[in-house]
Design an enzyme around this catalytic site. Sequence first.
Site, mmCIF file in Angstrom:
data_model
loop_
_atom_site.group_PDB
_atom_site.id
_atom_site.type_symbol
_atom_site.label_atom_id
_atom_site.label_comp_id
_atom_site.label_asym_id
_atom_site.label_seq_id
_atom_site.Cartn_x
_atom_site.Cartn_y
_atom_site.Cartn_z
ATOM 1 N N GLY A 1 3.955 -1.366 0.562
ATOM 2 C CA GLY A 1 3.908 -3.007 -0.030
ATOM 3 C C GLY A 1 3.747 -3.912 1.091
ATOM 4 O O GLY A 1 3.138 -3.738 2.008
ATOM 5 N N THR B 1 0.449 -0.990 -0.029
ATOM 6 C CA THR B 1 0.005 0.062 0.078
ATOM 7 C C THR B 1 0.646 1.586 0.031
ATOM 8 O O THR B 1 1.656 1.597 -0.108
ATOM 9 C CB THR B 1 -0.018 -0.633 -0.067
ATOM 10 O OG1 THR B 1 1.455 0.000 0.707
ATOM 11 C CG2 THR B 1 0.653 -0.797 -0.258
ATOM 12 N N GLN C 1 3.935 -3.793 5.095
ATOM 13 C CA GLN C 1 3.110 -3.107 5.969
ATOM 14 C C GLN C 1 2.460 -3.600 7.318
ATOM 15 O O GLN C 1 2.580 -3.209 8.355
ATOM 16 C CB GLN C 1 1.480 -2.741 4.961
ATOM 17 C CG GLN C 1 1.799 -1.646 4.036
ATOM 18 C CD GLN C 1 0.605 -1.215 3.142
ATOM 19 O OE1 GLN C 1 -0.188 -0.865 3.849
ATOM 20 N NE2 GLN C 1 1.138 -1.326 1.837
ATOM 21 N N ILE D 1 -2.246 -3.181 1.062
ATOM 22 C CA ILE D 1 -2.731 -1.936 1.556
ATOM 23 C C ILE D 1 -3.537 -2.353 2.901
ATOM 24 O O ILE D 1 -4.423 -3.003 2.508
ATOM 25 C CB ILE D 1 -3.079 -0.994 0.781
ATOM 26 C CG1 ILE D 1 -4.534 -1.394 0.072
ATOM 27 C CG2 ILE D 1 -1.873 -0.649 -0.393
ATOM 28 C CD1 ILE D 1 -5.188 -0.208 -0.911
#
Length: 525
Positions: free
Chosen positions: A431, A348, A434, A411
Amino acid sequence: MRDFQMPGRSAVFATNGMCATSHPLAAAAAIDILKSGGNAVDAAIAGAVLLGICEPQMTGLGGDCFVLLKPAGEERVVALNGSGRAPAGLSAAALRERGLAAVPLHGVEAVTLPGAVDAFCRLSADWGRLGLAETLAPAIRYAEEGVPVAPRTAFDWAAAADDLQGAAREFYLLNGQAPRPGQIFRAPGQAEVLRRIAHEGRAGFYEGEVAEDMAASLQALGGTHTLADFAATACDYTTPVSGTYNGIELLEHPPNGQGATAILLLNILKHFDIAAMDPFGAPRAHVEAEAAKLAYDARNRFLADPAHTTRLDHMLSADTAAALAALIDPARAMASPAALSEAVHRDTIYITVVDRDRMAVSLIYSVFWSFGAGLASGRFGIGFQNRGAGFTLTAGHPNEAMGGKRPMHTIIPGMIRQNGRVTMPFGVMGGAYQPNGHARFVSNMVDFGLDPQAAIDAPRSFSGAEGMQVERGYSDAIRAELAAMGHSVSIPDTPIGGAQAILIGADGVLQGGSDPRKDGCALGY
């Protein structure tokens, strides 16, 4: 308290409202919306859509979003899934017949339907005060007038320029080159699209000329995308998943996002005395890396479209975490986490806003890889995401590519609740990093007492496909110690992730933190 003789930034304190995000213009636009009578939803939409102009390599109208929302006067949290589906014509079998082992990262096959615009329209209608015409006005103005490209954005832009193809090179390069810091980027085509959304709602994007531009452009590239696919795009309300860690409750968006991975990772870390370790020493980084390998292996096995995710309870159970924790050697890196965990599993951009009524929004909005698929529509210049690369082509897998299906997403927005009260919306970009970033952020605060800004500033490490990447914030001695444990250690070319957070104090004071790894800031009033 930080050492004021050293580089760093102070947290931002305010009482009326606050926004923390990765670009100052977006944060300022959100605050302006709050000052003009809008609420946190209005402000988050205004800032998020503007980020698509300020940071087009990260996000845009062709992307997806996930949202966690705490309504004013309540402590419950609502989740909204704004991720798009694969076009009806996508077939994993057809891709396998072409000899493909994975969905191409920069091919039209990876382009899923954009879900964020539908989610923004739904949020505005259900929770906003001002309406889309006012909340989209800042992005329309900046798309027409242009935005000076910020330093980190320019760095990312240059790294991804060669991935841009066809029309995307015309819309996202200046004279064939990535813009330098301070150069003006304009997107008049997107300004027109935003005007249509402002006046027509979702129909201005998913129907008519804008949808026709997107569908025709994708079909010309060999895609199966149809006008019916665009018209059928719809977001869904859902219920967050949660887990506890040393007195706090971590709330995450459920699948098809990977938020459950962060909960599993923290559940594994509970079995180690992290607080007794040096916060930035090798033992903590090692145990976190080993736990992440096992948590990500579970993610890869189980997480998928919500209708196809059947092992979520197993992934979040205490017994699963205990069994995985037992596989970790505190002194040695594991060679094959997937093989080790087989027995256990057998059966994300980010923006956060808090307003004066303490409505809180945690919103993450992305095109996946830098500039997504590297493709854009021919008329309006809408960049297409490559979320379909999150699918697998393995036959029978829960996350197997299929028409009408949502892929597993990286995300994830986050929120923290303590003693029944929501105390912090937060997010960590980056990415695959996270979930690891969520766990590290939570542990930095809970185990080591760091405030949100210090927890964000702290050095990071991450064990992924490229081995163990260890930021320069760690010493060479720590890297050598980790290498001696068996990790393949390197210093990453780019910073690991980026984070934003707003702490909602019991005394009514808001405290915002913003990652120096990005161009942004926290602003309050």
